[in-house]
Motif scaffolding. Structure first.
Motif, PDB file in Angstrom:
ATOM      1  N   CYS A 158     -38.723  37.629 -29.776  1.00  0.00           N
ATOM      2  CA  CYS A 158     -38.262  36.976 -28.302  1.00  0.00           C
ATOM      3  C   CYS A 158     -38.231  35.408 -28.462  1.00  0.00           C
ATOM      4  O   CYS A 158     -39.015  34.749 -29.177  1.00  0.00           O
ATOM      5  N   CYS A 161     -41.496  33.632 -26.145  1.00  0.00           N
ATOM      6  CA  CYS A 161     -42.862  33.825 -26.778  1.00  0.00           C
ATOM      7  C   CYS A 161     -42.941  34.151 -28.244  1.00  0.00           C
ATOM      8  O   CYS A 161     -44.109  34.341 -28.796  1.00  0.00           O
ATOM      9  N   CYS A 184     -38.203  39.127 -24.336  1.00  0.00           N
ATOM     10  CA  CYS A 184     -39.078  40.225 -23.886  1.00  0.00           C
ATOM     11  C   CYS A 184     -38.969  40.437 -22.345  1.00  0.00           C
ATOM     12  O   CYS A 184     -38.752  39.433 -21.726  1.00  0.00           O
ATOM     13  N   CYS A 187     -41.004  37.483 -20.336  1.00  0.00           N
ATOM     14  CA  CYS A 187     -40.336  36.315 -20.482  1.00  0.00           C
ATOM     15  C   CYS A 187     -39.029  36.118 -19.638  1.00  0.00           C
ATOM     16  O   CYS A 187     -38.638  35.372 -18.768  1.00  0.00           O
TER      17      CYS A 187
END
Ligand SMILES: [Zn+2]
Length: 271
Positions: A158, A161, A184, A187
């Motif tokens: 991702c 994150c 993801c 997020c």
């Protein structure tokens, strides 16, 4: 500046007046160059082969003596590989045309690009020998082209994150075209805001969901040793999804539509 010789792949040829051609090559030692081939329509002796698109030639060039701003003059060519097998197959020809069109439109003149030259030569050679499926070769070319041209997309974790693909729990992961990275679900939700974060959230508004399996295949195609590329095994689904992703992301990034890609899509529909 002295005259020079180099290996070169023909990216584009246009007629100039009644006798000449203006030709753009991707050369091994000087990147993209534009030259004038004077009297090329008649002079079979100096220009062996038909100066066809994506053929490989050893070329000799001379710099203009009087007018320094004039085009470099193509003095002689020797055909090294015309990739005859590609030309018998309309699909293969269209893939090859797409790859050279991509380089022609993206690359500035006069920057050495040996890695890109070697990549283009490799995929054309493999396509000619039918060593690897053409669809897989095109994925390989496109993803490595992106790395060389500096917009290598992040497909492994991702982009916000840094959760690795394997640890992201959804089956389909959103790829954001503008930022060239995957996001993801969490997020993506934060980014899109509460009202639009409903699963297939829109991110920047330009992107698509891609399955984990396809993302992993693309990472492998991008990082594997080229000389082991014949061992790439891709599922049909991963090939199709990879095609949709790369053939949308690249024109988006370059900001151009490709004639060859339009034709390729038409061919696929008719098959
Ligand atoms: Zn995340």
């Amino acid at each position: 500046m002295s005259d020079f010789c180099t290996d070169a792949i023909l990216l584009r040829k246009i007629e100039y007046g009644d006798h000449d051609y203006i030709i753009t090559f991707l050369t091994r030692s000087r990147g993209k160059i534009c030259v004038i081939a004077k009297n090329a329509k008649k002079s079979v002796k100096r220009f062996s082969g038909a100066l066809d698109l994506f053929s490989v030639n050893h070329i000799q060039c001379t710099f203009p003596k009087k007018n320094k701003d004039a085009l470099i003059i193509l003095a002689q060519t020797d055909l090294e590989n015309g990739f005859g097998n590609i030309r018998y197959d309309v699909f293969k020809t269209t893939y090859a045309c797409y790859w050279v069109e991509l380089i022609y439109l993206w690359l500035e003149e006069g920057k050495e690009q040996t890695e890109l030259y070697d990549l283009l030569f490799f995929v054309l050679d493999m396509l000619n020998q039918s060593e690897i499926r053409m669809e897989v070769l095109s994925l390989l070319f496109q993803i490595r082209f992106m790395g060389i041209s500096g917009f290598n997309p992040n497909l492994e974790a991702c982009g916000t994150c840094s959760t690795p693909v394997d640890d992201i729990h959804q089956k389909n992961i959103y790829f954001d075209f503008k930022e060239g990275r995957i996001l993801c679900h969490n997020c993506l939700k934060k980014k899109s805001g509460p009202e639009s974060g409903s699963g297939s959230g829109s991110g920047s508004g330009y992107g698509m969901g891609v399955s984990k399996g396809t993302l992993k295949q693309l990472v492998w195609i991008n990082t594997a040793d080229l000389h082991r590329a014949d061992r790439i095994k891709s599922s049909l689904f991963a090939i199709k999804e990879g095609e949709i992703l790369l053939e949308s992301f690249i024109p988006f990034h370059i900001g151009r539509e490709f004639k060859s890609l339009k034709f390729l899509r038409q061919l696929r529909r008719e098959r």
